[in-house]
Scaffold this active site. Sequence first.
Site, PDB file in Angstrom:
ATOM      1  N   ASP A  93      24.827  74.068  46.271  1.00 18.69           N
ATOM      2  CA  ASP A  93      23.885  74.435  47.328  1.00 18.69           C
ATOM      3  C   ASP A  93      22.602  74.948  46.685  1.00 18.69           C
ATOM      4  O   ASP A  93      22.473  74.976  45.470  1.00 18.69           O
ATOM      5  CB  ASP A  93      24.509  75.407  48.339  1.00 18.69           C
ATOM      6  CG  ASP A  93      24.427  76.865  47.910  1.00 18.69           C
ATOM      7  OD1 ASP A  93      24.077  77.132  46.740  1.00 18.69           O
ATOM      8  OD2 ASP A  93      24.718  77.743  48.743  1.00 18.69           O
ATOM      9  N   ASP A 254      33.925  80.279  51.192  1.00 17.69           N
ATOM     10  CA  ASP A 254      33.670  80.756  49.844  1.00 17.69           C
ATOM     11  C   ASP A 254      33.294  82.215  49.933  1.00 17.69           C
ATOM     12  O   ASP A 254      32.789  82.662  50.968  1.00 17.69           O
ATOM     13  CB  ASP A 254      32.532  79.972  49.179  1.00 17.69           C
ATOM     14  CG  ASP A 254      31.192  80.289  49.797  1.00 17.69           C
ATOM     15  OD1 ASP A 254      30.550  81.276  49.365  1.00 17.69           O
ATOM     16  OD2 ASP A 254      30.760  79.567  50.721  1.00 17.69           O
TER      17      ASP A 254
END
Lengths: 411, 374
Positions: A93, A254
């Site tokens: 990301d 996460d």
Amino acid sequence: MKFYFPDSQDLISPTYDFLHDEYAPHRVRQRDDRYAHEVLETPPYHGILVSKAIVDGGVSGAGKYSSSQRARFYRMGVRRFFRLPDHIATLGDNGAFNYVGEEVPPVTVDGTLDFYDECGFDAGVSVDHVIFGYDANATLTQADPAWIRRREITLDLAYEFMKRVSERGSHVEPVGAAQGWSPTSYADSVKRLQEMGYTRIALGGMVPLKTRDVLQCLYEINEIRSPATELHLLGLTRVDAMETFAQLGVTSIDSTSPFRQAFMDERKNYHTADRAFAAIRVPQVDGNVTLRRAILAGDVSQRDAIEAERETLRALRSFDGSPRSQKTALDALAQYERVNRSKKSYLDAYEETLTAAPWLSCPCRLCRTHGIEMVIFRGTERNKRRGFHNLTVLANKISKLATPEALEQYV
Amino acid sequence: MSNTEFFSLPAVRVRQGSQYIYAFGVDGKQIPRFAAVSRVHRKDQQLAGYQRPEVQSHIRAIRRYLETDGAILPNAIVIAFDDRVRFEPVDQPQNGVDYSTIGRLLIPVDDSLPDDEKPAWIVDGQQRSAAIRDAEIEAFPVAAVGFIAKDEAEQRSQFILVNNTKPLPKGLIHELLPSTSVKLPTTYARRRLPASVLNLLNFGAGGGRGPFTGCISTPTMASGYIRDNSVLKMIENSLYEGALYQYRHADDGTGDIPSILLHLNHFWGAVQRVFPEAWSLPPTKSRLTHGAGIQALGYVMDSLTEGVPAADLSDLAIEETLRNLRDECAWMDGSWHFADDQVRRWNNIQNTPNDVRLLTSHLLNLVRHASPVR
Ligand SMILES: [Zn+2]
């Protein structure tokens, strides 16, 4: 449910000498060091999440990587750099928190896709812009204009990202980023991402939300979610709500929090299946800034501090579970707190930790190898090992969750 | 003074100008009984004491060395006494050596005295003496040199003088490193392998010649023209972050030196053959032998050869790849075209992190487009 661990260059050195508190003189960072998936019998995560901002550095300063590490990351790719076994997935990301203060994201879709492609990620999140704020009552059009703008930017970039992925024939699985400030706005983001062709969607900006609000959003999303769409919660682990999350389409999460609690939390440092214990603080006379200043100023005698430190470590290492050895340890800790001029006493918490002695019954390889060192709050090597242990505890909890199929019969 | 006993230590008194110094041996474990270590701190705005706090990591390193067999500490610990310490000669000066007198040093020891009333101060050797104190050994006699100081100011100036000696030049240390055997401080221990590799490149291994043989300038190889530090940096970089890491043993920090030499000679041999003139000139005339060139090409080596064992390097056609970018290189004249708006004269490249990075990414870009299909 799959758990991803966000990379922040958290490794331990296998040759660290606990007795003398020293690294091997020839140790090379990262290369000789080991990740959690390399030191535990079973990797405590299904995947790792790597932010471009951590590798490349961003607007708010340098990344966590030295320039030569960064070069090697690009050269070797994510899998070889992290020495990952095949079954651990990789997700990239942008690290949107890094540029949260900017008007528009200072990164491009192509630059981001270059990062994912060059480094060989399995999947990558589209470029997003974090919304800091939650108001369940605001509507899609009647809300803080900055929120509205950030959501539109995020959706535009997701559209462009999907387009570029297919134009470039990228092998990266596209994950659409959804931002919002309310159940309605999150649901609308997910709906539009589905229309763009996303079947995997990451929900961002939920870290500060109460579990109740997260669930509200997930219920609302569930109304429009197509069965094929999988959700990822960025930065969230709420073990208590995990089963409900799973029912509502969340397939992955996460979080660094169980890891960071090992050394950031006031008391919940060492996790077990049903509770958390305080780690026992034995700061290094050398490494502790306040103590060093007090010594330099002549307020604390360095000899006394060093003697108390040694005595405490000695007492802890000879702790055998007997009441006598426990008393010796607590006396030494009390003395060290005095010499140290600690503003706060943790003795009551230490007593609990020593009474339960949870490391003795932990089957993880680190606890078996290092014993009581695992609950000593001191220096990065012990603290990170404890963090790795916490990840194992979380992994066990997650693997014990009922599968969505099994749950369905109760719904 | 009820508790006072006297250490009576054999000593040699040496005259220096109008003053005396005393050389003697003393068990390091006993030193704290009569000598204090002062530390820099403020006492009512006045600077008192004159030493740094103990550096634990340093002390630990010495301490662990002392606990090994055959440890020696040849450097003398320097101690400043006050006038409670006396010297008694037992011998008349010998003919011709009237500057030295054999005798006894009488040091009062009173364990009840607080530190600041002890008759001696450690001027140099604080860390060593702390290490002896802490070490798990029965005793460790050390050589000491003392002098009787008038006051603390004199002690302090001695401290500055003693601690102000110039350290050995880095280059000389690097040349000495490969032939050391004792436990070294961390920074030197890390350098031992790269320094050994550099020496072998420069002086030729087993009589063989390589591209670097005789070219690296070191304190004992004055005819060299490539700075030792440039090459050392390149080797270190590659050993820790690049292609040479594969030959390094993580458990003890040693390495497979023959393979490392083979690897380096293969790549830099190709560099030498592709750019023979630029390779033969000093950094003022050629940026190839300059810190920037050596480091940037070191990164190119890492990029082309990472993970490839030395024996398989010939499959990579490195020389061909380098030959393809010869026209774009401006080692000795002309300009580098980093970008349309970024053109740099050849001699305008400096050995700065920025320039090295610029040159490196330019070369890596060229290499990416120039590599023959494998
Ligand atoms: Zn454990």
